[in-house]
Scaffold this motif. Structure first.
Motif, mmCIF file in Angstrom:
data_model
loop_
_atom_site.group_PDB
_atom_site.id
_atom_site.type_symbol
_atom_site.label_atom_id
_atom_site.label_comp_id
_atom_site.label_asym_id
_atom_site.label_seq_id
_atom_site.Cartn_x
_atom_site.Cartn_y
_atom_site.Cartn_z
ATOM 1 N N ASP A 120 12.212 -2.486 8.142
ATOM 2 C CA ASP A 120 13.142 -1.875 7.908
ATOM 3 C C ASP A 120 13.496 -0.810 6.925
ATOM 4 O OD1 ASP A 120 13.948 -3.831 9.938
ATOM 5 O OD2 ASP A 120 15.077 -5.077 8.522
ATOM 6 N N PHE A 121 12.503 -0.726 5.923
ATOM 7 C CA PHE A 121 12.650 0.095 4.802
ATOM 8 C C PHE A 121 11.476 1.229 4.627
ATOM 9 C CE2 PHE A 121 14.866 -3.742 3.664
ATOM 10 C CZ PHE A 121 16.087 -3.366 3.751
ATOM 11 N N VAL A 122 10.290 0.686 5.274
ATOM 12 C CA VAL A 122 8.967 1.213 4.878
ATOM 13 C C VAL A 122 8.330 1.424 6.430
ATOM 14 C CG1 VAL A 122 6.789 1.290 3.830
ATOM 15 C CG2 VAL A 122 8.834 0.522 2.868
ATOM 16 N N GLU A 123 7.791 2.690 6.799
ATOM 17 C CA GLU A 123 7.083 2.590 8.034
ATOM 18 C C GLU A 123 5.719 1.967 7.745
ATOM 19 O OE1 GLU A 123 5.297 6.140 10.899
ATOM 20 O OE2 GLU A 123 6.882 6.515 9.715
ATOM 21 N N ALA A 124 5.411 0.986 8.771
ATOM 22 C CA ALA A 124 4.070 0.448 8.815
ATOM 23 C C ALA A 124 3.641 -0.202 7.418
ATOM 24 C CB ALA A 124 3.118 0.984 9.811
ATOM 25 N N PRO A 125 4.547 -1.000 6.767
ATOM 26 C CA PRO A 125 4.068 -1.468 5.563
ATOM 27 C C PRO A 125 2.875 -2.292 5.578
ATOM 28 C CG PRO A 125 5.861 -3.000 6.276
ATOM 29 C CD PRO A 125 5.526 -1.741 7.409
ATOM 30 N N GLN A 126 1.690 -2.132 4.561
ATOM 31 C CA GLN A 126 0.663 -2.870 4.678
ATOM 32 C C GLN A 126 0.761 -3.565 3.225
ATOM 33 O OE1 GLN A 126 -1.942 -2.977 6.934
ATOM 34 N NE2 GLN A 126 -0.492 -1.925 8.019
ATOM 35 N N VAL A 127 0.720 -5.079 3.354
ATOM 36 C CA VAL A 127 1.252 -5.838 2.281
ATOM 37 C C VAL A 127 -0.272 -6.678 1.916
ATOM 38 C CG1 VAL A 127 2.298 -7.623 1.414
ATOM 39 C CG2 VAL A 127 3.358 -6.031 2.605
ATOM 40 N N THR A 128 -0.774 -6.846 0.730
ATOM 41 C CA THR A 128 -1.863 -7.764 0.209
ATOM 42 C C THR A 128 -1.225 -8.836 -0.597
ATOM 43 O OG1 THR A 128 -3.248 -5.966 0.443
ATOM 44 C CG2 THR A 128 -3.976 -7.930 -0.664
ATOM 45 N N VAL A 129 -1.309 -10.136 -0.449
ATOM 46 C CA VAL A 129 -0.476 -11.306 -1.214
ATOM 47 C C VAL A 129 -1.963 -12.104 -1.941
ATOM 48 C CG1 VAL A 129 0.614 -13.335 -1.333
ATOM 49 C CG2 VAL A 129 1.436 -11.541 -0.004
ATOM 50 N N THR A 130 -2.249 -12.027 -3.198
ATOM 51 C CA THR A 130 -3.184 -12.620 -3.763
ATOM 52 C C THR A 130 -2.766 -13.561 -4.588
ATOM 53 O OG1 THR A 130 -4.317 -10.486 -3.680
ATOM 54 C CG2 THR A 130 -5.219 -11.978 -5.123
ATOM 55 N N LEU A 131 -3.220 -14.980 -4.509
ATOM 56 C CA LEU A 131 -2.963 -15.934 -5.379
ATOM 57 C C LEU A 131 -3.713 -15.673 -6.642
ATOM 58 C CD1 LEU A 131 -1.795 -18.607 -5.978
ATOM 59 C CD2 LEU A 131 -3.827 -19.827 -4.926
ATOM 60 N N ILE A 132 -2.839 -15.748 -7.888
ATOM 61 C CA ILE A 132 -3.432 -15.496 -9.167
ATOM 62 C C ILE A 132 -3.407 -16.780 -9.914
ATOM 63 C CG2 ILE A 132 -2.712 -14.424 -11.436
ATOM 64 C CD1 ILE A 132 -1.029 -12.221 -10.101
ATOM 65 N N SER A 133 -2.679 -17.487 -9.892
ATOM 66 C CA SER A 133 -2.452 -18.938 -10.473
ATOM 67 C C SER A 133 -1.961 -19.898 -9.467
ATOM 68 C CB SER A 133 -1.760 -18.774 -11.797
ATOM 69 O OG SER A 133 -1.635 -19.854 -12.179
ATOM 70 N N TRP A 156 0.823 -1.220 -0.188
ATOM 71 C CA TRP A 156 -0.087 0.045 0.257
ATOM 72 C C TRP A 156 0.846 1.303 0.149
ATOM 73 C CZ3 TRP A 156 -1.897 3.580 4.296
ATOM 74 C CH2 TRP A 156 -3.069 4.080 3.808
ATOM 75 N N LYS A 157 0.511 2.111 -1.030
ATOM 76 C CA LYS A 157 1.248 3.389 -1.007
ATOM 77 C C LYS A 157 2.588 3.248 -1.448
ATOM 78 C CE LYS A 157 -1.529 6.538 1.796
ATOM 79 N NZ LYS A 157 -1.697 7.371 2.661
ATOM 80 N N GLU A 158 3.028 2.084 -2.024
ATOM 81 C CA GLU A 158 4.492 1.878 -2.550
ATOM 82 C C GLU A 158 4.560 1.076 -3.711
ATOM 83 O OE1 GLU A 158 7.184 2.992 -0.965
ATOM 84 O OE2 GLU A 158 6.160 3.734 0.990
ATOM 85 N N LEU A 189 4.233 -6.045 -6.795
ATOM 86 C CA LEU A 189 4.733 -6.957 -8.173
ATOM 87 C C LEU A 189 3.301 -7.308 -8.467
ATOM 88 C CD1 LEU A 189 7.381 -9.133 -6.271
ATOM 89 C CD2 LEU A 189 7.716 -7.207 -7.853
ATOM 90 N N GLU A 190 3.183 -7.455 -9.892
ATOM 91 C CA GLU A 190 1.927 -7.747 -10.664
ATOM 92 C C GLU A 190 1.923 -9.533 -10.684
ATOM 93 O OE1 GLU A 190 -0.770 -6.271 -11.720
ATOM 94 O OE2 GLU A 190 0.250 -4.637 -10.767
ATOM 95 N N ALA A 191 2.945 -10.057 -10.669
ATOM 96 C CA ALA A 191 3.273 -11.289 -11.267
ATOM 97 C C ALA A 191 4.354 -12.030 -10.344
ATOM 98 C CB ALA A 191 3.021 -11.835 -12.512
ATOM 99 N N SER A 192 4.533 -12.480 -9.238
ATOM 100 C CA SER A 192 5.740 -13.062 -8.654
ATOM 101 C C SER A 192 5.561 -14.580 -8.928
ATOM 102 C CB SER A 192 5.868 -12.638 -7.298
ATOM 103 O OG SER A 192 7.011 -13.123 -6.720
ATOM 104 N N VAL A 193 6.554 -15.367 -9.260
ATOM 105 C CA VAL A 193 6.306 -16.687 -9.469
ATOM 106 C C VAL A 193 7.169 -17.420 -8.516
ATOM 107 C CG1 VAL A 193 6.669 -18.780 -11.028
ATOM 108 C CG2 VAL A 193 5.835 -16.329 -12.096
ATOM 109 N N VAL A 194 6.770 -18.531 -7.762
ATOM 110 C CA VAL A 194 7.220 -19.255 -6.637
ATOM 111 C C VAL A 194 8.307 -20.151 -7.690
ATOM 112 C CG1 VAL A 194 7.485 -20.747 -4.725
ATOM 113 C CG2 VAL A 194 5.513 -19.097 -5.153
ATOM 114 N N ARG A 195 9.649 -19.820 -7.513
ATOM 115 C CA ARG A 195 10.476 -20.727 -8.235
ATOM 116 C C ARG A 195 10.634 -22.075 -7.829
ATOM 117 N NH1 ARG A 195 14.376 -16.392 -6.844
ATOM 118 N NH2 ARG A 195 15.121 -17.994 -5.407
#
Length: 194
Positions: A96-109, A50-52, A57-63
């Motif tokens: 460590d880099f962003v104050e109070a980061p808010q992350v959303t992880v969505t499974l695409i495939s 959020w706000k960053e 990442l639009e599409a992050s693939v698990v290697r």
């Protein structure tokens, strides 16, 4: 409607109902399974910070090694985690880099969620598991059996806790109303129809 046709319709309705109401598996257990989805190699995620936007990442693939690469954080272990676990890991490391980061992880495939069907079915191959799927539904996806299929001697190979497990399935019993053979498919299951 003839008696035989009526009996066929009743049998078909029973099979469909059996797909959704498995004996021994409550709705709560099925929901818990879906909420506890474990990330695996080949899964693709959209990760929003959020706000960053430069960190999103639009599409992050698990290697194949079970990791993803994330800006500022390099490689992160993703395989074996739930989406909520991965969210927590990213938020903690980003703090460590962003104050109070808010992350959303969505499974695409769900690329790691696949099963295989071989032998005397009309379309053998690898198939994705996009929902809770029973073996009866897997046969339908494979376009049914060939005329030479031995429907009483179907074998399902499954790896559980590092051990190979063999589950014998009698399709004819399922069609007669014994839904104990209509097991749910799991990732990496291999179904062989002799």
């Amino acid at each position: 409607m003839s008696f035989n046709r009526g009996l066929f319709v009743v049998s078909l309705i029973s099979m469909v109902i059996g797909c959704f109401f498995q004996p021994g598996i409550s709705r709560g257990e099925a929901q818990e399974t879906m909420e506890d989805y474990k990330i695996g190699a080949g899964d693709v995620f959209k990760i929003d910070v959020w706000k960053e936007p430069e960190l999103s990442l639009e599409a992050s693939v698990v290697r194949i090694d079970g990791k993803i690469t994330f800006p500022l954080l390099d490689d992160l272990q993703a395989s074996g985690l739930t989406t909520m676990d991965l969210k927590a890991v990213i938020e903690k490391r980003l703090s460590d880099f962003v104050e109070a980061p808010q992350v959303t992880v969505t499974l695409i495939s769900p690329g790691s969620q696949r099963y295989y069907i071989l032998g005397e079915v009309n379309e053998t191959g690898e198939y994705p598991i996009g929902k809770k799927l029973t073996i009866l539904q897997a046969f339908a996806i494979a376009k049914g059996f060939t005329e030479w299929a031995s429907k009483k001697e179907i074998i399902l190979f499954r790896r559980e806790n590092g051990q190979e497990r063999i589950i014998r399935v009698n399709y004819k019993d399922i069609t007669k109303g014994d839904f104990s053979n209509n097991v749910f498919i799991q990732a990496d299951d291999t179904i062989i129809v002799p």
